[in-house]
Design a protein around this motif. Structure first.
Motif, PDB file in Angstrom:
ATOM      1  N   GLU A   1       0.852  -1.188   0.000  1.00  0.00           N
ATOM      2  CA  GLU A   1       0.000   0.000   0.000  1.00  0.00           C
ATOM      3  C   GLU A   1       0.890   1.241   0.000  1.00  0.00           C
ATOM      4  OE1 GLU A   1      -3.309   0.045  -0.081  1.00  0.00           O
ATOM      5  OE2 GLU A   1      -3.744  -2.077   0.272  1.00  0.00           O
ATOM      6  N   SER A   2       0.347   2.356  -0.507  1.00  0.00           N
ATOM      7  CA  SER A   2       1.110   3.616  -0.533  1.00  0.00           C
ATOM      8  C   SER A   2       0.645   4.589   0.542  1.00  0.00           C
ATOM      9  CB  SER A   2       0.981   4.281  -1.910  1.00  0.00           C
ATOM     10  OG  SER A   2       1.530   3.465  -2.923  1.00  0.00           O
ATOM     11  N   ARG A   3      -0.091   4.108   1.531  1.00  0.00           N
ATOM     12  CA  ARG A   3      -0.678   4.997   2.529  1.00  0.00           C
ATOM     13  C   ARG A   3       0.356   5.614   3.464  1.00  0.00           C
ATOM     14  NH1 ARG A   3      -6.029   4.780   2.006  1.00  0.00           N
ATOM     15  NH2 ARG A   3      -6.917   2.932   1.014  1.00  0.00           N
ATOM     16  N   LEU A   4       1.569   5.105   3.431  1.00  0.00           N
ATOM     17  CA  LEU A   4       2.640   5.730   4.212  1.00  0.00           C
ATOM     18  C   LEU A   4       2.899   7.152   3.737  1.00  0.00           C
ATOM     19  CD1 LEU A   4       4.826   5.412   6.387  1.00  0.00           C
ATOM     20  CD2 LEU A   4       6.314   4.405   4.641  1.00  0.00           C
ATOM     21  N   LEU A   5       2.512   7.475   2.504  1.00  0.00           N
ATOM     22  CA  LEU A   5       2.800   8.781   1.913  1.00  0.00           C
ATOM     23  C   LEU A   5       1.674   9.785   2.099  1.00  0.00           C
ATOM     24  CD1 LEU A   5       4.238   7.494  -1.492  1.00  0.00           C
ATOM     25  CD2 LEU A   5       5.517   8.091   0.577  1.00  0.00           C
TER      26      LEU A   5
ATOM     27  N   TRP B   1       1.381   9.211   6.696  1.00  0.00           N
ATOM     28  CA  TRP B   1       2.406  10.252   6.690  1.00  0.00           C
ATOM     29  C   TRP B   1       2.463  10.975   8.040  1.00  0.00           C
ATOM     30  CZ3 TRP B   1       6.494  11.496   3.909  1.00  0.00           C
ATOM     31  CH2 TRP B   1       7.048  12.773   4.022  1.00  0.00           C
ATOM     32  N   VAL B   2       1.296  11.217   8.639  1.00  0.00           N
ATOM     33  CA  VAL B   2       1.255  11.889   9.936  1.00  0.00           C
ATOM     34  C   VAL B   2       2.014  11.070  10.982  1.00  0.00           C
ATOM     35  CG1 VAL B   2      -0.249  12.511  11.865  1.00  0.00           C
ATOM     36  CG2 VAL B   2      -0.839  13.219   9.556  1.00  0.00           C
ATOM     37  N   ILE B   3       1.741   9.764  11.041  1.00  0.00           N
ATOM     38  CA  ILE B   3       2.406   8.918  12.027  1.00  0.00           C
ATOM     39  C   ILE B   3       3.904   8.877  11.776  1.00  0.00           C
ATOM     40  CG2 ILE B   3       2.615   6.562  12.902  1.00  0.00           C
ATOM     41  CD1 ILE B   3      -0.354   6.205  12.385  1.00  0.00           C
ATOM     42  N   LEU B   4       4.312   8.781  10.515  1.00  0.00           N
ATOM     43  CA  LEU B   4       5.743   8.758  10.191  1.00  0.00           C
ATOM     44  C   LEU B   4       6.426  10.036  10.661  1.00  0.00           C
ATOM     45  CD1 LEU B   4       8.237   7.534   8.815  1.00  0.00           C
ATOM     46  CD2 LEU B   4       7.423   8.536   6.653  1.00  0.00           C
ATOM     47  N   ILE B   5       5.846  11.193  10.361  1.00  0.00           N
ATOM     48  CA  ILE B   5       6.463  12.467  10.740  1.00  0.00           C
ATOM     49  C   ILE B   5       6.464  12.625  12.257  1.00  0.00           C
ATOM     50  CG2 ILE B   5       6.291  14.971  10.558  1.00  0.00           C
ATOM     51  CD1 ILE B   5       7.251  13.531   8.033  1.00  0.00           C
ATOM     52  N   VAL B   6       5.374  12.253  12.913  1.00  0.00           N
ATOM     53  CA  VAL B   6       5.319  12.349  14.372  1.00  0.00           C
ATOM     54  C   VAL B   6       6.423  11.504  14.999  1.00  0.00           C
ATOM     55  CG1 VAL B   6       3.977  11.682  16.395  1.00  0.00           C
ATOM     56  CG2 VAL B   6       2.884  12.956  14.557  1.00  0.00           C
ATOM     57  N   LEU B   7       6.589  10.278  14.537  1.00  0.00           N
ATOM     58  CA  LEU B   7       7.614   9.403  15.101  1.00  0.00           C
ATOM     59  C   LEU B   7       9.013   9.917  14.791  1.00  0.00           C
ATOM     60  CD1 LEU B   7       6.099   5.867  14.372  1.00  0.00           C
ATOM     61  CD2 LEU B   7       6.026   7.196  16.489  1.00  0.00           C
ATOM     62  N   ALA B   8       9.209  10.464  13.598  1.00  0.00           N
ATOM     63  CA  ALA B   8      10.522  11.020  13.253  1.00  0.00           C
ATOM     64  C   ALA B   8      10.889  12.167  14.191  1.00  0.00           C
ATOM     65  CB  ALA B   8      10.524  11.492  11.799  1.00  0.00           C
ATOM     66  N   VAL B   9       9.934  13.062  14.447  1.00  0.00           N
ATOM     67  CA  VAL B   9      10.210  14.221  15.297  1.00  0.00           C
ATOM     68  C   VAL B   9      10.346  13.802  16.759  1.00  0.00           C
ATOM     69  CG1 VAL B   9       9.285  16.417  16.120  1.00  0.00           C
ATOM     70  CG2 VAL B   9       9.076  15.806  13.707  1.00  0.00           C
TER      71      VAL B   9
END
Length: 447
Positions: free
Chosen positions: A417-421, A426-434
């Motif tokens: 799936e492309s839902r990571l983008l 994307w919100v969860i990815l950016i939140v975890l990165a920060v």
């Protein structure tokens, strides 16, 4: 997480109104948090003798431990900036500049919402907020599916949509009313894969809350049971794969916690061998494995979509065709790039192929750097004890496992799936990165 719910309920105009509220609220929240951070600095400077140490804050011994730390751009993940900068610059060479401008605007808005969550909430608040959102989505999905199955008793299409035909593909229905038949169900998000991933996320979050004792045991078990039930009712093969990845990540993380950080070489060897074994199994026994998951040999048409995307990406392999995020169906080549059984799909069903198509090899490298660096920090956050001094160690925090487990699920899902983008992925990815970056530089209490 329930963006599709708002689109089905109020159309794109209704969804746009919700998006405006989110954007305005995020801007106000970030501005308020910045002002509060400056005030705290001024207060601390005026009372320097009573300023708490980093160890006090990390242990939660002061009122400041309950406050989100100020945003320090020097310690902000540079990979986020690099990826978004490349996506923005891609307008210059985009095959569809208007669609790219729209896609980048939406990507930046989604990133802004993620930064609002990551910056204004402490880790306990973030965990509690995520759990609340998951409970709402799961509970409303169950009520909605019960209503359709018991009262409506036939398929339900999204509101404000006229497909112009009575022969509507199954993928277009909001719900097919199959709850009493054992599923698959789509819930309020109108997609069983998305609902299944939300349920998997809920299972992870609810277990962490129970183990960290941040919720009452009985209510926590009830919500966990609901999440597991919804996960089973979606019958999502892609989420099943993500579940396996989460369990594997948890096993290796708990193993790493039991050994000294200087004696983890066998663990990494076993982990690498496991990845190679899984890859070999997929290459040699793909048909049998897909059959066990209830999927066809071509992964429900994904192989054809991947072939079409790859062929197009090879025409512009270095910088891609231009960023657009979620594909727009009114411009070439997305209007007929992935069509199956009368349905025009608006994603490559693989986040990495999607990035390659839109931003080329350069984009894949930057995206891999973003995901990889976040995974790296999440791993050591999960397996290393919090260190507040040369010899001082603290007990492991249960919730320190959460970023790793969520990333394992996201990365596994990104293969199909492309839902990571987009949206919640994307919100969860950016939140975890920060959050992992800030936790690395300024440790804060984690339940």
């Amino acid at each position: 997480m329930a963006g599709q719910f708002w689109r089905n309920l109020g159309g794109w105009w209704g969804f746009g109104a919700i998006a405006v509220i989110v954007v305005v609220g995020s801007i106000i929240g970030l501005s308020t948090q910045r002002a509060n951070a400056r005030n705290r600095v001024a207060v601390n400077a005026a009372a320097s003798d009573d300023t708490p140490t980093d160890r006090d804050i990390a242990r939660g011994h002061t009122y400041q431990a309950a406050l989100a730390p100020p945003l320090n751009w020097r310690k902000f993940p540079k990979t986020i900036t690099a990826f978004l900068l490349l996506a923005t610059l891609s307008i210059a060479w985009s095959y569809y500049p208007g669609a790219s401008a729209l896609g980048i605007t939406l990507q930046l808005i989604t990133t802004l919402a993620a930064l609002f969550l990551a910056v204004t909430l402490t880790w306990p608040e973030l965990l509690r907020t995520l759990a609340a959102a998951l409970r709402w989505v799961l509970a409303l999905s169950l009520v909605f599916e019960l209503f359709v199955a018991v009262v409506v008793q036939h398929e339900v299409l999204p509101f404000f949509v006229d497909y112009g035909t009575d022969d509507v593909p199954n993928a277009f229905y909001w719900s097919r009313g199959l709850l009493l038949n054992g599923g698959p169900i789509e819930g309020i998000v109108a997609n069983r894969n998305l609902l299944g991933f939300i349920a998997l996320t809920a299972v992870i979050v609810f277990i962490v809350q129970l183990r960290a004792r941040t919720v009452r045991r009985n209510s926590g078990l009830v919500w966990l049971a609901l999440a597991v039930g919804m996960l089973l009712l979606t019958r999502s093969a892609t989420v099943t794969v993500s579940l396996v990845a989460v369990v594997a990540a948890l096993v290796f993380a708990l193993w790493a916690r039991r050994v000294h950080d200087q004696h983890r070489r066998p663990l990494y060897v076993v982990a690498a061998a496991s990845v190679l074994a899984v890859g070999a199994a997929l290459a040699l026994f793909s048909s049998q494995l897909f059959g066990l998951l209830g999927r066809s040999d071509d992964l429900t048409g994904r192989f054809d979509i991947w072939a079409s995307v790859t062929q197009l990406a090879l025409e512009r392999p270095v910088f891609g065709w231009g960023w657009v995020s979620y594909w727009v169906p009114w411009v070439e080549p997305f209007n007929d790039l992935a069509v199956r059984k009368g349905v025009t799909y608006l994603q490559a069903h693989n986040a990495w192929l999607d990035v390659w198509l839109q931003l080329g090899i350069v984009g894949v490298v930057l995206f891999a750097a973003l995901v990889g660096s976040t995974l790296w920090r999440a791993w050591f956050l999960a397996v290393d004890r919090p260190r507040l001094g040369v010899k001082d160690t603290e007990p492991f925090a249960v919730s320190a496992l959460l970023p790793l487990l969520l990333l394992a699920a996201l990365i596994a899902q990104s293969i199909a799936e492309s839902r990571l983008l987009i949206e919640s992925g994307w919100v969860i990815l950016i939140v975890l990165a920060v959050v992992t970056k800030r936790q690395q530089h300024a440790p804060r209490p984690m339940p």
